[in-house]
Design a protein around this motif. Structure first.
Motif, mmCIF file in Angstrom:
data_model
loop_
_atom_site.group_PDB
_atom_site.id
_atom_site.type_symbol
_atom_site.label_atom_id
_atom_site.label_comp_id
_atom_site.label_asym_id
_atom_site.label_seq_id
_atom_site.Cartn_x
_atom_site.Cartn_y
_atom_site.Cartn_z
ATOM 1 N N THR A 117 17.450 38.164 65.504
ATOM 2 C CA THR A 117 16.720 38.628 66.688
ATOM 3 C C THR A 117 15.473 37.789 66.915
ATOM 4 O OG1 THR A 117 17.346 40.774 65.831
ATOM 5 C CG2 THR A 117 16.006 40.771 67.799
ATOM 6 N N TRP A 122 18.149 45.201 70.514
ATOM 7 C CA TRP A 122 17.695 46.603 70.408
ATOM 8 C C TRP A 122 18.409 47.524 71.377
ATOM 9 C CZ3 TRP A 122 16.298 46.353 65.965
ATOM 10 C CH2 TRP A 122 15.527 45.300 65.481
ATOM 11 N N THR A 123 18.808 46.995 72.518
ATOM 12 C CA THR A 123 19.469 47.862 73.499
ATOM 13 C C THR A 123 20.863 48.275 73.045
ATOM 14 O OG1 THR A 123 20.140 45.827 74.592
ATOM 15 C CG2 THR A 123 18.247 46.971 75.519
ATOM 16 N N TRP A 143 21.826 48.448 69.582
ATOM 17 C CA TRP A 143 21.833 48.460 68.120
ATOM 18 C C TRP A 143 22.886 49.394 67.531
ATOM 19 C CZ3 TRP A 143 20.942 52.605 64.941
ATOM 20 C CH2 TRP A 143 20.428 53.742 65.546
#
Lengths: 226, 218
Positions: A121, A129-130, A132
């Motif tokens: 990342t 993160w969107t 995960w």
């Protein structure tokens, strides 16, 4: 059943204890993962290929190599002072011995993968993160069956000549189905596609895990019985 | 008659018949309208793929039997079958690109069946490399059996995953739910070739098995 799980846990805990005390393997694996990511970044032409197109492949090839390197560790440690014979003489079933080794390997790989994902990342600026939750799911599904076969094979190859080379030669074909599925799913997730598009891949991965965890557990006694 | 001689006899007959297949395919079977002469390779390519897969299936089956019955003869048979399978895989992997170059315009593509058969070839090699790396015959037999069984289970997964991924290979035209979609004379030549390649497999494996019996090393 309770006995089986308890013994498996004891074996796994022994392995993880050993690893936690020395930390040689885990440190090397983490550094290796970071280095592979760096090498990948510099092994592409940034003006020709955008990161997002290459990101799923980079992530999974890194995970695959790191996973494979860590597999040699599990039974290598048992070679010294005939520790494996001691384990085999212990009043625990072969099945719990295998499951213990598998759990330890999975824990080991999980640490490497989570760290690898964080570095990934950081280095590649991909919107992790969107997505995960499905990404972690696919990481678990794509790793479990593969590591099961790897644990089985590593128990055999430690006692052969050229063990370090033998394991990848035997194991890489087994990497192909989970690798294809994982890369496809990851690419779709990064592209923001709906989960329904990758449901088939999830089913394939789950079937692969069930098949190979079962098969490896059943076959393991044949590799250690004297 | 010893086993080795019997194997030689079967192989000899199969080789003669193979000559017959060539003659029949080249002279007495009509040329395919679009592909022309290139299509003739079909009569060697597809049957050799069949023999290679038969060999893989037999390795898996013999491995299962070995682990249950602990009879070294199954191990010797699996080893012989793997070696013969490697040879047939090589025939398949060389004839395929020869055909693909003029027809697809490329030697190789990552289609489902191509990937599958290439992986099968690698597994044959891996199986034999592993055998070579274990000195103790009992241990070698057990290790080889484990790899043989895993390989057999893996193949459908590879096929399915690459199939879902991409495919370019011609679709099945004989073994499919509806009637075979090729002319009768072509089908006869193909079926004849299937028979001959199966016989070749049997002949080779018997010979290899017999050699293994003598050396006690396979």
């Amino acid at each position: 059943m309770g006995e089986l799980v308890r013994h498996a846990w004891l074996v796994a805990r022994k392995d993880l204890h050993l690893e936690f005390r020395s930390r040689t393997a885990i440190t090397s694996a983490l550094v290796f993962t970071a280095l592979v990511l760096v090498v990948f970044e510099h092994g592409r032409d940034p003006t020709a290929v955008s990161t997002i197109d290459l990101a799923p492949s980079i992530l999974w090839v890194t995970f695959s190599f790191a996973g494979m390197l860590t597999l040699n560790r599990a039974f290598n440690a048992e070679l010294e002072n005939q520790a494996l014979d001691g384990l085999l003489l212990a009043p625990i079933s072969r099945t719990s011995l295998f499951l213990g080794k598998l759990v330890a390997n999975l824990a080991f790989v999980a640490v490497v993968q989570v760290t690898g994902l964080l570095l990934f990342t950081l280095f590649f600026n991909v919107p992790v993160w969107t997505v995960w939750a499905p990404l972690v799911t696919v990481m678990i599904l794509a790793t479990t069956g593969f590591i099961a076969v790897g644990t089985l094979f590593s128990a055999m190859v430690v006692r052969t000549r050229f063990a370090e080379l033998m394991l990848p030669v035997l194991l890489l074909p087994f990497l192909l189905p989970p690798l294809i599925a994982a890369v496809e799913v990851t690419a779709k997730l990064f592209a923001g596609r709906p989960l329904s598009e990758v449901a088939g891949w999830f089913r394939l991965l789950a079937a692969y895990d069930v098949a190979f965890v079962t098969l490896a557990t059943l076959l393991f006694p044949a590799t250690v019985t004297e | 008659m010893t086993l080795l001689r019997r194997g030689r006899l079967i192989t000899g007959i199969a080789l003669l018949l193979l000559g017959g297949v060539y003659v029949r395919a080249l002279v007495f079977t009509p040329e395919e309208r679009l592909q022309g002469l290139a299509q003739k390779i079909y009569y060697v390519h597809v049957p050799s793929a069949w023999s290679a897969m038969l060999a893989m299936g037999m390795v898996g089956l013999a491995s299962i039997l070995f682990l249950f019955l602990k009879d070294m003869r199954y191990d010797r048979f699996a080893s012989a079958s793997a070696e013969v399978g490697t040879a047939f895989s090589l025939v398949m992997l060389t004839t395929g690109p020869l055909w693909a170059r003029p027809i697809w315009g490329t030697w190789w593509t990552w289609d489902a069946r191509l990937t599958l058969t290439l992986m099968m070839f690698f597994m044959f090699i891996g199986y034999q490399v592993l055998r070579g790396a274990v000195a103790d015959p009992g241990l070698r037999a057990r290790y080889a059996a484990v790899v043989g069984i895993c390989g057999l289970v893996l193949l459908p997964f590879i096929h399915l995953s690459v199939y879902l991924f991409r495919t370019l290979h011609p679709m099945p035209i004989v073994l499919k739910p509806s009637k075979p979609s090729l002319p009768g004379s072509m089908l006869e030549t193909l079926l004849l070739s299937f028979g001959v390649f199966t016989l070749l497999y049997v002949g080779f494996v018997i010979q290899r098995y017999a050699i293994g019996e003598h050396t006690h090393d396979a």
